[in-house]
Enzyme design. Structure first.
Site, PDB file in Angstrom:
ATOM      1  N   LYS A 102       0.703  -1.331   0.124  1.00 23.51           N
ATOM      2  CA  LYS A 102      -0.099   0.336   0.463  1.00 23.51           C
ATOM      3  C   LYS A 102       1.183   1.564  -0.096  1.00 23.51           C
ATOM      4  CE  LYS A 102      -4.706   0.679   0.303  1.00 23.51           C
ATOM      5  NZ  LYS A 102      -5.344   0.093  -0.249  1.00 23.51           N
TER       6      LYS A 102
HETATM    7  P1  NAD Z   1     -12.842   8.135  -3.184  1.00 22.24           P
HETATM    8  O1  NAD Z   1     -11.733   8.565  -3.107  1.00 22.24           O
HETATM    9  O2  NAD Z   1     -13.477   7.101  -4.350  1.00 22.24           O
HETATM   10  O3  NAD Z   1     -14.132   7.875  -2.055  1.00 22.24           O
HETATM   11  C1  NAD Z   1     -14.101   8.718  -0.920  1.00 22.24           C
HETATM   12  C2  NAD Z   1     -15.393   8.832  -0.233  1.00 22.24           C
HETATM   13  O4  NAD Z   1     -14.919   9.019   1.502  1.00 22.24           O
HETATM   14  C3  NAD Z   1     -15.293  10.202  -0.910  1.00 22.24           C
HETATM   15  O5  NAD Z   1     -17.109   9.888  -1.540  1.00 22.24           O
HETATM   16  C4  NAD Z   1     -15.682  11.139  -0.102  1.00 22.24           C
HETATM   17  O6  NAD Z   1     -16.292  12.299  -0.039  1.00 22.24           O
HETATM   18  C5  NAD Z   1     -15.822  10.451   1.475  1.00 22.24           C
HETATM   19  N1  NAD Z   1     -14.977  10.485   2.541  1.00 22.24           N
HETATM   20  C6  NAD Z   1     -13.788  11.202   2.248  1.00 22.24           C
HETATM   21  N2  NAD Z   1     -13.712  12.131   3.562  1.00 22.24           N
HETATM   22  C7  NAD Z   1     -14.737  11.621   4.296  1.00 22.24           C
HETATM   23  C8  NAD Z   1     -14.980  12.192   5.929  1.00 22.24           C
HETATM   24  N3  NAD Z   1     -13.914  12.640   6.341  1.00 22.24           N
HETATM   25  N4  NAD Z   1     -16.260  11.869   5.948  1.00 22.24           N
HETATM   26  C9  NAD Z   1     -17.125  11.263   5.625  1.00 22.24           C
HETATM   27  N5  NAD Z   1     -16.560  10.815   4.073  1.00 22.24           N
HETATM   28  C10 NAD Z   1     -15.699  11.292   3.607  1.00 22.24           C
HETATM   29  O7  NAD Z   1     -12.142   5.923  -2.606  1.00 22.24           O
HETATM   30  P2  NAD Z   1     -12.280   4.798  -2.910  1.00 22.24           P
HETATM   31  O8  NAD Z   1     -11.565   4.415  -4.241  1.00 22.24           O
HETATM   32  O9  NAD Z   1     -14.353   4.963  -2.865  1.00 22.24           O
HETATM   33  O10 NAD Z   1     -12.641   4.092  -1.169  1.00 22.24           O
HETATM   34  C11 NAD Z   1     -13.296   4.068  -0.431  1.00 22.24           C
HETATM   35  C12 NAD Z   1     -13.017   2.881   0.690  1.00 22.24           C
HETATM   36  O11 NAD Z   1     -13.093   2.298  -0.021  1.00 22.24           O
HETATM   37  C13 NAD Z   1     -11.158   3.597   1.085  1.00 22.24           C
HETATM   38  O12 NAD Z   1     -11.574   3.558   2.358  1.00 22.24           O
HETATM   39  C14 NAD Z   1     -10.680   2.303   0.153  1.00 22.24           C
HETATM   40  O13 NAD Z   1      -9.055   1.768   0.795  1.00 22.24           O
HETATM   41  C15 NAD Z   1     -11.589   1.508   0.461  1.00 22.24           C
HETATM   42  N6  NAD Z   1     -11.434  -0.146  -0.795  1.00 22.24           N
HETATM   43  C16 NAD Z   1     -11.090   1.154  -2.406  1.00 22.24           C
HETATM   44  C17 NAD Z   1     -11.124   0.291  -3.080  1.00 22.24           C
HETATM   45  C18 NAD Z   1     -11.259   0.742  -4.716  1.00 22.24           C
HETATM   46  O14 NAD Z   1     -11.944   0.088  -5.787  1.00 22.24           O
HETATM   47  N7  NAD Z   1     -11.640   1.375  -4.581  1.00 22.24           N
HETATM   48  C19 NAD Z   1     -11.156  -1.432  -2.674  1.00 22.24           C
HETATM   49  C20 NAD Z   1     -11.208  -2.052  -1.425  1.00 22.24           C
HETATM   50  C21 NAD Z   1     -11.555  -1.083  -0.921  1.00 22.24           C
END
Ligand code: NAD
Length: 410
Positions: A102
């Site tokens: 990561k």
């Molecule tokens: P992203 O950047 O597309 O979206 C993040 C979201 O979180 C946005 O809607 C943002 O506004 C919101 N956010 C940020 N700070 C916040 C706060 N303080 N309070 C409330 N909402 C808040 O990211 P993503 O890819 O959707 O990832 C989200 C989570 O899922 C992370 O923990 C990431 O590690 C995990 N994840 C992502 C993937 C993937 O394929 N993208 C896979 C597995 C896990």
């Protein structure tokens, strides 16, 4: 506790149940490599912008390391360590031939222009190109990084090492990306819930109520598939605010609104709600899909949902996890629930290496197979060992990584 300590706490809890030897335990918790680099660029106004980039490679005993790149002010070595080890356990839970990594850059990309973001990404690749690669470490999108960022990484890496689409996953479809990758994590989240509900005799997604925190890639696709399965999404919040409608939000209209406004806040089909109030809503399923450490000792007692579906990475702190368990709340853990993203990333890597592309049906059916097989294994361990789903997931993962590590030797 810090991010890395949280993951190691869950690891040790499972290791105790398994009676893991101290020697193997020490080999498994120690990261393979940690890198911290200067990512300075010239900003559009001519000034110097100095940022710090991180990459932690946790374990490669089962294959090349795999894990996202995050652009966020909170990125630091501790967060990267915790999330890198989480990736080792996640890839093992769904039985992919990968280890965990990561990283990211401590930056708020919203404050940079697209040209600055591109320079930053290319500079980062110049700093870490010799430790990543299709057979070493394969980054992917995470918070605030997307297919365009992956395209820049592929291009910069290929300039130095020759044509290498398999160096990153989550690329655009027009540049060796995979069908189904963008929606994979959300699709997998809903597949995971469906498997659990059916096996536990708790009905179906249809008719259940949901509150989601986060509406980026994972949150928005999860909402889409929940809606498609007849689930009622009653509240959604993101960094800009939240929206709530007791009789269910119009998810397609909310997706349109969020695309145009950049946030769910201000949606005409709902009333404003804060992130804190959302976590305490009386819904069937709470879905944290934003950042880590949001369900804590301080607010776990307020959670009224009977299921917490961990779409985000590490959303529940260990103390909160214990509290939820004591109260009979079922926590379906991140290292299985959100593994759909890395699973389709694996399919993308396989297609890149084979220079062959799969159709969407094949992606969806292979993803379903991985999620179902993982669930069957977890459910068996839950029953046999009388442990939570999280501990079961760690037991399965530690068993697989531990056996590979022991067979390879020091
Ligand atoms: P992203 O950047 O597309 O979206 C993040 C979201 O979180 C946005 O809607 C943002 O506004 C919101 N956010 C940020 N700070 C916040 C706060 N303080 N309070 C409330 N909402 C808040 O990211 P993503 O890819 O959707 O990832 C989200 C989570 O899922 C992370 O923990 C990431 O590690 C995990 N994840 C992502 C993937 C993937 O394929 N993208 C896979 C597995 C896990």
């Amino acid at each position: 506790m810090s991010g890395a300590e949280d993951v190691n706490y869950y690891f040790r809890k499972a290791a105790r149940v398994m009676d893991l030897s101290t020697r193997v335990e020490r080999m498994l918790v120690t990261p393979f490599r940690e890198v911290k680099v200067d990512v300075s660029i010239t900003l559009d106004n001519g000034e110097l912008g100095t940022f710090i980039g991180y990459r932690v490679q946790h374990d490669n005993s089962r294959g090349p390391m795999k894990g996202g790149l995050r652009y966020h002010p909170s990125v630091d070595m501790d967060e990267a360590q915790g999330l890198a080890s989480l990736m080792t356990w996640k890839t093992a839970v769904v039985n992919l031939p990968f280890g965990g990594a990561k990283g990211g850059i401590a930056v708020d990309p919203a404050r940079l222009t697209p040209r600055e973001q591109e320079r930053l990404t290319r500079r980062f690749v110049q700093q870490i190109h010799d430790i990543i690669g299709p057979q070493r470490d394969i980054p992917a999108p995470d918070v605030n990084t997307n297919a365009q960022v992956m395209a820049w990484i592929m291009d910069e890496y290929s300039r130095m090492h020759g044509f290498s689409p398999a160096v990153v996953t989550g690329k655009p479809l027009d540049l060796f990306g995979s069908r189904g990758r963008e929606e994979a994590t959300g699709r997998g989240v809903v597949m995971a819930l469906t498997e659990y509900l059916a096996d536990a005799g708790r009905g179906a997604v249809r008719g259940k109520t949901f509150a989601l925190q986060g509406f980026g890639n994972v949150g928005s696709w999860t909402a889409h598939f929940l809606h498609e399965h007849g689930g009622q999404v009653v509240a959604v919040a993101d960094a800009g605010g939240g929206t709530h409608a007791a009789d269910g939000l119009d998810v397609p209209a909310l997706l349109d609104h969020a695309r145009a406004a950049g946030t769910v806040a201000g949606f005409v089909g709902g009333e404003a709600i804060t992130n804190e109030a959302l976590l305490a809503l009386d819904v069937d399923v709470l879905v944290p899909a934003a950042l880590g450490g949001v369900i804590t000792e301080a607010n776990a007692a307020d959670v009224r949902a009977s299921i917490v579906l961990e779409a985000a990475n590490a959303p529940t702190t260990p103390k909160a996890d214990e509290l939820l368990q004591t109260r009979g709340v079922t926590v379906l853990p991140d290292i299985w629930v959100n593994a759909g993203g890395v699973t389709v990333s694996y399919f993308e890597w396989v297609q890149n290496i084979q220079q062959f592309s799969w159709d969407e049906d094949r992606i969806t059916s292979e993803l379903g197979r991985h999620m179902r097989d993982a669930y069957a294994t977890l459910a068996r361990v839950v029953r046999e060992r009388k442990v939570s789903f999280r501990t079961a997931a760690y037991i399965v993962a530690i068993g697989r990584v531990g056996r590979a590590t022991t067979l390879r030797g020091v």
